[in-house]
Motif scaffolding. Structure first.
Motif, PDB file in Angstrom:
ATOM      1  N   SER A 131      -7.652 -12.959  -5.619  1.00  0.00           N
ATOM      2  CA  SER A 131      -6.207 -12.833  -5.439  1.00  0.00           C
ATOM      3  C   SER A 131      -5.382 -13.440  -6.570  1.00  0.00           C
ATOM      4  N   PRO A 132      -5.720 -14.630  -7.095  1.00  0.00           N
ATOM      5  CA  PRO A 132      -4.930 -15.149  -8.219  1.00  0.00           C
ATOM      6  C   PRO A 132      -4.961 -14.239  -9.438  1.00  0.00           C
ATOM      7  N   SER A 163      -3.322  -7.158  -6.061  1.00  0.00           N
ATOM      8  CA  SER A 163      -3.360  -5.905  -5.299  1.00  0.00           C
ATOM      9  C   SER A 163      -4.796  -5.517  -4.952  1.00  0.00           C
ATOM     10  N   THR A 164      -5.742  -5.895  -5.800  1.00  0.00           N
ATOM     11  CA  THR A 164      -7.156  -5.676  -5.487  1.00  0.00           C
ATOM     12  C   THR A 164      -7.551  -6.506  -4.271  1.00  0.00           C
ATOM     13  N   ILE A 217      -9.048  -5.255  -0.593  1.00  0.00           N
ATOM     14  CA  ILE A 217     -10.280  -5.743   0.044  1.00  0.00           C
ATOM     15  C   ILE A 217      -9.976  -6.239   1.455  1.00  0.00           C
ATOM     16  N   ALA A 218      -8.915  -7.012   1.583  1.00  0.00           N
ATOM     17  CA  ALA A 218      -8.545  -7.545   2.897  1.00  0.00           C
ATOM     18  C   ALA A 218      -8.207  -6.416   3.872  1.00  0.00           C
ATOM     19  N   PHE A 276     -11.356   0.511  -7.978  1.00  0.00           N
ATOM     20  CA  PHE A 276     -11.142   0.888  -9.375  1.00  0.00           C
ATOM     21  C   PHE A 276     -11.676   2.301  -9.592  1.00  0.00           C
ATOM     22  N   THR A 277     -11.167   2.972 -10.605  1.00  0.00           N
ATOM     23  CA  THR A 277     -11.666   4.298 -10.964  1.00  0.00           C
ATOM     24  C   THR A 277     -12.071   4.293 -12.437  1.00  0.00           C
ATOM     25  N   LYS A 278     -13.008   5.141 -12.778  1.00  0.00           N
ATOM     26  CA  LYS A 278     -13.534   5.178 -14.145  1.00  0.00           C
ATOM     27  C   LYS A 278     -12.467   5.667 -15.125  1.00  0.00           C
TER      28      LYS A 278
END
Length: 641
Positions: free
Chosen positions: A509-510, A514-515, A519-520, A552-554
């Protein structure tokens, strides 16, 4: 009654006050500016809050000074209009980068005037100010005294030909504008002339011993980085001198003394006062943060060029007032982030700036990750498109993204999205789950230690190593065969891995907020505080998780050249334009040749039909003609992957 939304220090707790260097208002920050101050401060602020500390993160635009006044003249705006425009531009950039200021203010406020004038008058009363008549550079071309930084020329010490009148960016020497070789006005190129003017000087020499005592203690207690220590010690070893804190300008904080109605406070003296004044605009109880050194620790983030203002001049001003002040505890400074072995340049179109990063379509989390993984902590680093794309594809996607996505998909597909019964103490053959927990906790302890010491790159590296542990526990064990033949072991792996993903949400998170939120959301659980020790029991058996999302996307490797051309400056853009023109010309020539060939086929068919006017033969000659037309009209083949 206190506003519950306002963050205030609490007695008996580890209260953290965080500032990032105030960005100057009349430019758009580039990636180096972003990582050097606001992004680094944001990471530490988010970490501190996830450690359950009262934490306040403030910043704002630095808006007074010659640069703003001059830029406004160039654009035909008032200085205030210019500041309003660029304050919004800065805020938009930081919002996109997901910088979570508790308050983002500005220095053109009434509180700035009140607090700056109060500090000024106390320094005056205590004998730390002195009036001197000096010679200043004056531009006869536009009838104005020039701030030192608006005189440019060749450095007399290292011969760098782009030095400023206050400092050489190449060798770091402090300069006087009249020391420069071939000096010229930055605004119109005219040669400045010396002219007498009266100004007020801050007697840093009179407060040097007190600054040294404070520096010796603070730099040790706060574990300052080596570059911050070296720069400060260099100033002190040379011996401090009185420095002018007023300027012949209209745009700035008024000087509260008679005879100085046409002068203002110099921006380098005024800017750091923006920290308490911005806090005062956030809360009327600002002094709880700024006048309680026993209960508040001040962390300040900046590039190395800003060090002396925060470690000599502002502390000297605080000490000189005789008031109790919260003073710098931990200094976090960066070297320079360069762009593809060169420098960022807005005027030449070189590099990615805050307002163009979004145009790439690459999410903020990827930018944040790469900038922080390459944070120039002990030396200059490079932004390179090749390594940027590799960081996304080979690190984020292959490690963290793979772990979370594979796990969530399996649980939804094979276990109806419900965490099965599992025991973290389970052992089965070579599968020692208590040992796995121990290994994760060793990395977690290192992560916490790195983050506490503001070693952000190292903290990010520990995060990715913990994620790699998750991939190891899943390797070859998350499939139908294992679920059928070793259900207890597989359920334990699932339960442990989901709890590890939950830990990773908080740890990431730090760095990538947004990632972490994604996940949460996939786990259908709120972010939790960062613990000292991990126990895989935050998500228990029976908990139903959410749906899978791609973290994530390539990024296509071919994008490297496209981005390099687009952000490589006017020369690269010109090459790209010429390449496009050449391709267009080649396509046009090919079309012309195809039309010519088709015409020849048609003529041959016509000649054959005239020679032997049989219906069957006429039909035969039309077939190649239709084939040629079909080939011409068909869409071009897809590019090779």
């Amino acid at each position: 009654m206190a506003d519950p939304k306002i963050i205030l220090p609490e007695k008996g707790k580890n209260n953290i006050l965080i500032t990032s260097a105030l960005p100057y208002v009349n430019n758009v920050p580039h990636l180096g500016n972003v990582v050097g101050s606001v992004l680094s401060a944001d990471v530490f602020s988010r970490f501190s809050k996830l450690r359950d500390r009262p934490t306040l993160f403030i910043c704002g635009t630095d808006e007074y000074g010659t640069a703003t006044e001059t830029k406004a003249l160039e654009t035909g705006q008032t200085p205030q209009e210019l500041c309003d425009e660029f304050h919004k531009k800065h805020k938009d950039v930081y919002d996109w980068f997901e910088i979570a200021f508790d308050y983002f203010g500005r220095t053109t406020t009434e509180q700035q005037t009140v607090i700056a004038q109060d500090i000024f008058l106390k320094l005056h009363k205590n004998g730390f100010l002195e009036e001197r008549t000096t010679t200043q550079p004056y531009c006869e071309s536009h009838s104005s005294f020039l701030a030192d930084r608006f005189v440019e020329g060749t450095c007399p010490k290292c011969q760098y030909n782009d030095a400023r009148g206050d400092q050489c960016d190449k060798c770091g020497s402090l300069l006087d504008p009249f020391e420069l070789i071939n000096p010229h006005c930055k605004i119109d190129g005219a040669t400045p002339v010396p002219r007498a003017t009266t100004h007020i000087f801050l007697r840093l020499d009179k407060v040097q011993s007190d600054i040294e005592k404070w520096f010796d203690k603070s730099s040790k207690d706060g574990a300052w980085p080596q570059n911050g220590v070296s720069i400060t010690r260099s100033w002190l070893n040379k011996g401090l001198e009185g420095r002018s804190i007023t300027r012949d300008l209209n745009w700035g904080t008024p000087i509260p003394l008679p005879g100085y109605e046409n002068k203002v406070l110099y921006v380098w003296f005024d800017a750091c006062i923006g920290y308490p004044s911005i806090t005062a605009n956030y809360t009327k109880d600002w002094e709880l943060w700024w006048r309680d050194p026993e209960n508040v620790k001040l962390y300040q983030f900046m590039g190395k060029d800003n060090v002396p203002f925060h470690t000599v001049i502002f502390p000297g001003s605080q000490i000189g007032t005789g008031d109790k002040w919260t003073m710098l505890n931990h200094l976090s400074t960066t070297e320079y982030l360069n762009y593809e072995n060169g420098k960022f340049s807005k005027s030449r179109g070189v590099g990615v700036f805050g307002d163009t990063a979004r145009d790439t379509g690459i999410p903020p989390s990827v930018w944040r990750y790469y900038l922080l993984a390459n944070r120039p902590e002990s030396g200059d680093t490079q932004f390179e498109w090749k390594s940027f794309i590799a960081a996304n594809n080979s690190e984020l996607l292959a490690n963290l993204g793979n772990f979370v996505n594979r796990l969530i998909k399996f649980v939804n597909a094979k276990l109806d999205g419900v965490i099965p019964q599992f025991s973290s103490s389970h052992t089965e053959g070579s599968y020692d789950f208590p040992r796995f927990i121990e290994e994760v906790n060793t990395l977690l302890a290192d992560y916490v230690a790195d983050m506490e010491a503001v070693r952000l790159r190292a903290g990010l590296e520990k995060l990715m190593r913990i994620s790699a542990q998750g991939n190891l526990i899943l390797a070859g064990r998350l499939d139908n065969t294992n679920l059928k033949e070793s259900p207890e072991r597989t359920h334990t792996i699932v339960g442990m891995a989901l709890n590890l993903a939950y830990l990773l949400a908080s740890l990431s998170s730090p760095f990538m907020p947004s990632t972490a939120v994604s996940i949460a959301r996939q786990l259908d659980a709120p972010l939790i505080s960062i613990p000292d020790k991990w126990k895989p029991d935050a998500l228990s058996s029976g908990h139903k998780i959410g749906k899978a999302e791609y973290l994530f996307t390539k990024i296509d490797d071919k994008k490297e050249e496209e981005f390099r051309l687009k952000y490589g400056g006017t020369q690269a853009s010109r090459l790209a334009e010429e390449e496009a023109k050449a391709k267009k010309a080649a396509d046009k020539l090919r079309d012309k040749e195809r039309k010519k060939a088709r015409k020849e086929v048609a003529n041959a068919a016509k000649a054959g039909a005239n020679a032997e006017a049989k219906p069957d033969d006429a039909e035969k000659v039309e077939l190649p003609l239709r084939g040629a037309v079909a080939e011409e009209q068909a869409p071009p083949p897809a590019a090779a992957p």
